[in-house]
Design a protein around this motif. Structure first.
Motif, PDB file in Angstrom:
ATOM      1  N   LYS A 332       0.844  -1.193   0.000  1.00 24.18           N
ATOM      2  CA  LYS A 332       0.000   0.000   0.000  1.00 24.18           C
ATOM      3  C   LYS A 332       0.883   1.248   0.000  1.00 24.18           C
ATOM      4  O   LYS A 332       1.982   1.251   0.567  1.00 24.18           O
ATOM      5  N   VAL A 333       0.376   2.305  -0.642  1.00 25.34           N
ATOM      6  CA  VAL A 333       1.073   3.592  -0.631  1.00 25.34           C
ATOM      7  C   VAL A 333       0.908   4.212   0.748  1.00 25.34           C
ATOM      8  O   VAL A 333      -0.214   4.384   1.234  1.00 25.34           O
ATOM      9  N   ILE A 334       2.022   4.538   1.393  1.00 28.29           N
ATOM     10  CA  ILE A 334       1.979   5.106   2.740  1.00 28.29           C
ATOM     11  C   ILE A 334       2.333   6.589   2.758  1.00 28.29           C
ATOM     12  O   ILE A 334       2.146   7.258   3.773  1.00 28.29           O
ATOM     13  N   ALA A 335       2.834   7.113   1.627  1.00 27.44           N
ATOM     14  CA  ALA A 335       3.148   8.546   1.557  1.00 27.44           C
ATOM     15  C   ALA A 335       3.291   8.950   0.098  1.00 27.44           C
ATOM     16  O   ALA A 335       3.702   8.143  -0.748  1.00 27.44           O
ATOM     17  N   THR A 336       2.920  10.190  -0.192  1.00 27.48           N
ATOM     18  CA  THR A 336       3.144  10.788  -1.500  1.00 27.48           C
ATOM     19  C   THR A 336       3.809  12.136  -1.271  1.00 27.48           C
ATOM     20  O   THR A 336       3.239  13.014  -0.611  1.00 27.48           O
ATOM     21  N   ILE A 337       5.026  12.300  -1.799  1.00 29.30           N
ATOM     22  CA  ILE A 337       5.856  13.464  -1.498  1.00 29.30           C
ATOM     23  C   ILE A 337       5.969  14.345  -2.735  1.00 29.30           C
ATOM     24  O   ILE A 337       6.380  13.874  -3.806  1.00 29.30           O
ATOM     25  N   PRO A 338       5.616  15.633  -2.661  1.00 32.71           N
ATOM     26  CA  PRO A 338       5.800  16.536  -3.802  1.00 32.71           C
ATOM     27  C   PRO A 338       7.285  16.705  -4.135  1.00 32.71           C
ATOM     28  O   PRO A 338       8.102  16.952  -3.231  1.00 32.71           O
ATOM     29  N   ILE A 339       7.629  16.570  -5.414  1.00 34.67           N
ATOM     30  CA  ILE A 339       9.010  16.774  -5.862  1.00 34.67           C
ATOM     31  C   ILE A 339       8.984  17.602  -7.153  1.00 34.67           C
ATOM     32  O   ILE A 339       8.011  18.304  -7.409  1.00 34.67           O
ATOM     33  N   GLY A 340      10.030  17.536  -7.972  1.00 43.03           N
ATOM     34  CA  GLY A 340      10.139  18.358  -9.164  1.00 43.03           C
ATOM     35  C   GLY A 340       9.332  17.844 -10.342  1.00 43.03           C
ATOM     36  O   GLY A 340       8.564  16.881 -10.236  1.00 43.03           O
ATOM     37  N   ALA A 368       9.949  24.609  -9.765  1.00 40.47           N
ATOM     38  CA  ALA A 368       9.933  23.190 -10.113  1.00 40.47           C
ATOM     39  C   ALA A 368       8.723  22.469  -9.546  1.00 40.47           C
ATOM     40  O   ALA A 368       8.374  21.377  -9.984  1.00 40.47           O
ATOM     41  N   GLY A 369       8.056  23.088  -8.573  1.00 44.60           N
ATOM     42  CA  GLY A 369       6.880  22.466  -7.994  1.00 44.60           C
ATOM     43  C   GLY A 369       5.570  22.980  -8.549  1.00 44.60           C
ATOM     44  O   GLY A 369       4.498  22.659  -8.029  1.00 44.60           O
ATOM     45  N   GLN A 370       5.640  23.768  -9.607  1.00 43.83           N
ATOM     46  CA  GLN A 370       4.432  24.374 -10.154  1.00 43.83           C
ATOM     47  C   GLN A 370       3.979  23.648 -11.421  1.00 43.83           C
ATOM     48  O   GLN A 370       4.714  23.553 -12.396  1.00 43.83           O
ATOM     49  N   ALA A 371       2.762  23.131 -11.378  1.00 38.52           N
ATOM     50  CA  ALA A 371       2.195  22.443 -12.530  1.00 38.52           C
ATOM     51  C   ALA A 371       0.686  22.378 -12.381  1.00 38.52           C
ATOM     52  O   ALA A 371       0.149  22.467 -11.276  1.00 38.52           O
ATOM     53  N   ALA A 372       0.003  22.253 -13.507  1.00 32.22           N
ATOM     54  CA  ALA A 372      -1.447  22.023 -13.515  1.00 32.22           C
ATOM     55  C   ALA A 372      -1.699  20.639 -14.102  1.00 32.22           C
ATOM     56  O   ALA A 372      -0.947  20.164 -14.955  1.00 32.22           O
TER      57      ALA A 372
END
Length: 487
Positions: A332-340, A368-372
Motif C-alpha cells: 500500500k502507498v503510505i506517503a506521497t511526497i511533492p518533488i520536481g 519546479a513544484g508548479q504544474a497544472a
C-alpha cells in the motif's frame, strides 16, 4: 563469563561498524546484509522538465531540497547556456557517495557528491545518453548512448571516457549481475538485449526482445534472473541471468510499461513494475511469476527503487510531480511526497549522508513544484472513469508550460492529433498542437510547449479552449475520440 560475552559483543560491534556495508537489495547481492531505513538514506529522482534532482529523506518522507542542474525554458534556449537539459537517468556508486545523473538534451553525465550535494564532475558523451551505472567494483561507469550505437565506458575515479563497447543501434539501459561478471544492455531501437563480459567488454550472449523499445532493465539480487520492460507493447520479459541466457517468461503488464525493480522481505522476493498507462504498480513473485498485487499510485508512474532493507519501494510519478512510498509487506502507498517536474529515474541510496543533516548545496523546490493537471477521457464519458483516462500535466516554465500527455485507451498503431477545440464537446474549429501515432498498446507520450494553461483555464468563456484528441493527421483530422474532463 559475563566479561567474555561483553568482549564478544564489543568485538562484533566493532567489526560490524568497520566492515563495508552494502544492501542485500537490488542492485546488490542477496547475500549482502540489509541496511535499516534511516534519515541517513536518501531517495533521488531525476526530473526532466525542471532539470533538477530532488532529494528526499525516507525516514520522514519529506523533501529535503533539490539539486538544480539547469534552468527551465526559455533560459536553456540561449547559445551561451551551460546548464543541463532533460535530466533523466541515474545510477550510484557502490560506496554510496556518488550519484551519476544523465541529461539527455545536453549529452552529459553529472557526478554529484551525496554528502555535499555538489557537482564534482561532468562528462559529455555522445548523442542522447539514457542511463548510467557503476560496475559493482566501482572501477567503471557504463553509459548507454541511446542516440548512437555504443556504450561509453568511463573511468570510475576520473569519470573520463576510456573506451566504447559497440552494440546494436539505440542501447536503452544497462545493469550488472550482482557478482560484477556480466553487464546486461537492452535496446530502445533494436529488438535485442546483449550480455557483455565486464572483464573484457566482449558480447557473450544475446536475448531477443519481443519489441524494439526497452527503456529499463534490472537483475535480481540472487543473480538468477534479468527482467526488462517493453514500453511500446506493454510487456515485461524475464531471462536467465546465466548462460545460456534463455528467455524464461513474457508477462503482459499493460500500456506504457516503464521500469522494474526488486524488493526482498519476509514474504520473498518480488518484482515491482510501473505501468504508466494504468497509473499502477504491479507486483510479481520472481519464483513462479504470479501477480500478487496491483497498487494504484498516481499519474504516470516511472522510476522505481527499493530501500536498503526492502521495507519500502519508491516510485516517481511523472505526471503528478511526486514520489510515492510503498510499504512492501502491505503493498500500500503510505506517503506521497511533492518533488520536481516529471520525475524519471529514481535511486534509493542507503547511508548516502553518514553525518550531518545533508542539506548543504540544496535549494527549495520553487518553480519546479508548479504544474497544472488535467484529464481527458472517451468522448462518451462525462467524467473520468471506466477506460483508463489520459492524464495531462502542464509544467510551468515561466510564462509558458511544457505539456505532457500520457495517452491511453486509443486504437493501436493509428495516427492521432492533440488539439484545442472551441467547444467542450470537441466540436468547432480545431487548433492543432501535436501529431502522434499510438503504439501497439494504444498509448503514447505526447509533448508540446506553449501558454496552454492560460488558454484551457481561461475564465473568459469566449477565449477558452478545450483539449481534445482526434483521429487522423494534421492535414486531415477526423472524429474526436477523447475530450477534456471539466472540473
Amino acid at each position: 563469563m559475563k566479561s567474555h560475552i561483553v568482549v564478544s559483543l564489543l568485538a562484533s560491534t566493532i567489526l560490524a561498524c568497520s566492515a563495508p556495508v552494502f544492501a542485500g537489495q537490488a542492485p546488490f547481492a542477496a547475500s549482502a546484509p540489509d541496511i535499516a531505513l534511516s534519515s541517513r538514506d536518501r531517495v533521488y529522482a531525476a526530473e526532466q522538465f525542471s532539470n533538477t534532482v530532488s532529494v528526499t529523506d525516507p525516514a520522514t518522507n519529506r523533501l529535503v531540497g533539490v539539486i538544480r542542474l539547469g534552468d527551465p525554458q526559455p533560459g536553456n534556449f540561449s547559445p551561451l547556456y551551460k546548464g543541463q537539459v532533460l535530466v533523466h537517468g541515474m545510477g550510484f556508486s557502490p560506496d554510496h557517495r556518488t550519484i551519476a545523473v544523465v541529461s539527455i538534451g545536453s549529452n552529459s553525465v553529472t557526478f554529484i557528491d551525496t554528502t555535499t550535494n555538489l557537482v564534482k564532475h561532468t562528462t559529455y558523451v555522445g548523442r542522447s545518453p539514457h542511463e548510467a551505472f557503476f560496475t559493482p567494483d566501482g572501477k567503471e561507469v557504463w553509459v548507454t548512448v541511446r542516440g548512437e550505437d555504443y556504450v561509453a565506458v568511463l573511468d570510475g575515479k576520473t569519470y573520463e571516457e576510456k573506451t566504447r563497447i559497440k552494440v546494436p543501434n539505440g542501447p536503452g539501459m544497462q545493469i550488472f549481475s550482482p557478482d560484477g561478471k556480466y553487464g546486461y544492455v537492452c535496446s530502445s531501437f533494436t529488438p535485442e538485449t546483449l550480455v557483455i563480459s565486464v572483464a573484457d567488454h566482449q558480447i557473450v550472449g544475446r536475448v531477443a526482445q519481443e519489441s524494439p523499445f526497452c527503456p529499463n532493465i534490472a537483475a535480481t539480487p540472487d543473480g538468477k534472473q534479468v527482467w526488462f520492460t517493453l514500453k511500446d507493447v506493454g510487456k515485461t520479459q524475464v531471462f536467465n541471468a546465466q548462460p545460456p541466457f534463455n528467455l524464461l517468461k513474457t508477462i503482459d503488464t499493460g500500456p506504457i510499461t516503464n521500469h522494474v525493480n526488486f524488493a526482498h522481505n519476509a514474504n520473498g522476493t518480488f518484482a515491482y513494475v510501473t505501468i504508466g498507462g494504468l497509473n499502477e504498480v504491479k507486483v510479481f513473485r520472481i519464483d513462479d511469476f504470479s501477480q500478487v498485487a496491483t497498487i494504484a499510485v498516481g499519474k504516470l508512474p516511472h522510476g522505481v527503487w527499493p530501500s536498503g532493507d526492502g521495507s519500502r519501494v519508491y516510485v516517481g510519478l511523472e505526471n503528478a510531480d511526486a514520489l510515492a512510498a510503498i510499504d512492501t509487506l502491505s503493498n500500500k502507498v503510505i506517503a506521497t511526497i511533492p518533488i520536481g517536474q516529471a520525475p524519471q529515474a529514481v535511486n534509493y541510496v542507503p547511508d548516502a549522508v553518514p553525518a550531518g543533516d545533508g542539506t548543504a548545496g540544496l535549494e527549495p523546490l520553487g518553480v519546479a513544484g508548479q504544474a497544472a493537471h488535467l484529464t481527458l477521457a472517451s468522448i462518451n464519458e462525462t467524467k473520468a472513469g471506466g477506460t483508463p483516462p489520459t492524464s495531462i500535466s502542464l509544467f510551468d516554465q515561466g510564462l509558458i508550460q511544457i505539456l505532457q500527455a500520457s495517452v491511453t485507451g486509443l486504437e493501436p498503431k493509428k495516427p492521432h492529433v492533440l488539439a484545442l477545440s472551441s467547444h467542450p464537446d470537441g466540436t468547432g474549429t480545431l487548433e492543432l498542437l501535436s501529431a502522434f501515432t499510438t503504439n501497439p498498446a494504444g498509448s503514447a507520450i505526447v509533448n508540446t510547449t506553449g501558454p496552454i494553461r492560460q488558454i484551457v483555464q481561461n475564465d473568459a468563456r469566449a477565449e477558452r479552449r478545450y483539449l481534445v484528441i482526434a483521429e487522423g493527421t494534421p492535414a486531415q483530422p477526423g472524429r474526436i475520440v477523447q475530450r477534456q474532463i471539466l472540473n
